[in-house]
Design an enzyme around this catalytic site. Structure first.
Site, PDB file in Angstrom:
ATOM      1  N   HIS A 261      32.486  42.928  37.674  1.00  0.00           N
ATOM      2  CA  HIS A 261      33.296  43.162  38.732  1.00  0.00           C
ATOM      3  C   HIS A 261      33.955  44.560  38.507  1.00  0.00           C
ATOM      4  CE1 HIS A 261      35.496  42.044  42.561  1.00  0.00           C
ATOM      5  NE2 HIS A 261      36.419  43.033  42.041  1.00  0.00           N
ATOM      6  N   GLU A 262      34.778  44.603  37.482  1.00  0.00           N
ATOM      7  CA  GLU A 262      35.597  45.589  37.454  1.00  0.00           C
ATOM      8  C   GLU A 262      34.888  46.811  37.180  1.00  0.00           C
ATOM      9  OE1 GLU A 262      38.539  45.310  38.565  1.00  0.00           O
ATOM     10  OE2 GLU A 262      38.663  43.259  38.885  1.00  0.00           O
TER      11      GLU A 262
ATOM     12  N   CYS B 213      38.537  40.524  45.802  1.00  0.00           N
ATOM     13  CA  CYS B 213      38.942  41.653  45.157  1.00  0.00           C
ATOM     14  C   CYS B 213      40.361  41.875  45.810  1.00  0.00           C
ATOM     15  CB  CYS B 213      38.045  42.584  45.648  1.00  0.00           C
ATOM     16  SG  CYS B 213      38.288  44.376  44.958  1.00  0.00           S
ATOM     17  N   LEU B 214      41.032  42.535  44.701  1.00  0.00           N
ATOM     18  CA  LEU B 214      42.547  42.832  45.260  1.00  0.00           C
ATOM     19  C   LEU B 214      42.469  43.943  46.272  1.00  0.00           C
ATOM     20  CD1 LEU B 214      44.564  43.137  42.031  1.00  0.00           C
ATOM     21  CD2 LEU B 214      44.737  41.150  43.832  1.00  0.00           C
TER      22      LEU B 214
ATOM     23  N   GLY C 128      42.038  40.781  37.400  1.00  0.00           N
ATOM     24  CA  GLY C 128      41.502  42.009  37.102  1.00  0.00           C
ATOM     25  C   GLY C 128      41.775  43.219  37.835  1.00  0.00           C
TER      26      GLY C 128
ATOM     27  N   HIS D 212      33.735  48.710  39.842  1.00  0.00           N
ATOM     28  CA  HIS D 212      34.516  49.809  40.338  1.00  0.00           C
ATOM     29  C   HIS D 212      34.638  51.201  39.800  1.00  0.00           C
ATOM     30  CE1 HIS D 212      37.120  47.386  43.306  1.00  0.00           C
ATOM     31  NE2 HIS D 212      37.308  46.393  42.460  1.00  0.00           N
TER      32      HIS D 212
ATOM     33  N   GLN E 264      41.062  51.539  41.483  1.00  0.00           N
ATOM     34  CA  GLN E 264      41.661  50.755  42.737  1.00  0.00           C
ATOM     35  C   GLN E 264      43.041  51.222  42.959  1.00  0.00           C
ATOM     36  OE1 GLN E 264      40.263  46.936  40.944  1.00  0.00           O
ATOM     37  NE2 GLN E 264      40.811  46.168  42.918  1.00  0.00           N
TER      38      GLN E 264
END
Length: 187
Positions: free
Chosen positions: A149-150, A107-108, A59, A153, A64
Site C-alpha cells: 500500500h505504502e 488510507c490516511l 503506515g 504511494h 502523503q
C-alpha cells in the site's frame, strides 16, 4: 546499532506534517530515490512517524506529506511501545507470491473510506534502513499489505485506484466528500 529515529508512540496536538488528501497533486507525483541516508532523512522519518501516530495510522509514505522522496514508515503495532517501527528507504519488491487475496484497506489520505483490494499475500522487499544499511525483508499478513500500500504511494498510486467494485467505491467516496474523478484506475 540502534534506531536513530525512535519517537514516542503518541498523538501530538500539532504534528510536524499535514497529510494531503485524495485530489491533491502531491499524491500523484512519483517519488524520487533518496541518494544519501543522512540526518536530514532521519529527521524526515521522525517527523513522518510523529505525524502517522498523531493520525492513528499504521503506515505513511513521504508523498502523503508532500515530500517527494522514496521514504516509508510502517508500524503495524502502534500500541506496542516495545515494537519498533519499520523504515523503508528506496524500497523495491524483489518477489511476490502467486497467492493473492482481497483485504479491506484504508488510507490516511482518504479518511473514512475502507474498501477491499486484492494483493499478493507475501512479498520480499529490499530497502535501506534509517542508517543507510541495505536490508531485505519477507513480509506476510498486515505488514505485507501495508508495504505494498505504502509503496504504491511512491508511484503516485492510491489504494482506491486498485478497487474493483467501482459502484461501491463511488458511493463510499461520495459519502466522505471525495470526488470519484480523483481515482485513476490501475490497469
Amino acid at each position: 546499532m540502534t534506531s536513530q529515529v525512535l519517537v514516542e508512540k503518541k498523538k501530538l496536538e500539532k504534528p510536524p506534517f499535514e497529510i494531503h488528501y485524495l485530489g491533491d497533486r502531491a499524491l500523484r507525483t512519483p517519488a524520487k530515490r533518496v541518494s544519501r541516508v543522512d540526518d536530514e532523512i532521519r529527521k524526515l522519518v521522525r517527523e513522518m512517524l510523529q505525524t502517522m501516530y498523531s493520525a492513528d495510522g499504521i503506515g505513511l509514505a513521504a508523498p502523503q506529506v508532500a515530500v517527494n522522496k522514496q521514504v516509508i514508515v510502517i508500524d503495524c503495532e502502534p500500541d506496542n511501545a516495545a515494537n519498533p517501527p519499520l523504515v523503508l528507504i528506496n524500497p523495491t519488491i524483489i518477489k511476490s507470491s502467486a497467492e493473492i487475496s482481497p483485504f479491506q484497506e484504508g488510507c490516511l489520505s482518504i479518511p473514512g473510506v475502507y474498501m477491499d483490494v486484492t494483493r499478493p499475500e507475501v512479498v520480499e522487499v529490499s530497502f535501506k534502513d534509517e542508517n543507510g544499511r541495505p536490508r531485505t525483508l519477507r513480509a506476510t499478513e498486515l505488514l505485507c499489505r501495508a508495504i505494498q500500500h505504502e509503496m504504491d504511494h511512491l508511484n503516485g498510486v492510491l489504494f482506491v485506484d486498485r478497487v474493483e467494485n467501482q459502484l461501491a467505491l463511488n458511493e463510499e467516496l461520495a459519502k466522505h466528500k471525495f470526488s470519484p474523478k480523483a481515482v485513476k484506475p490501475v490497469k
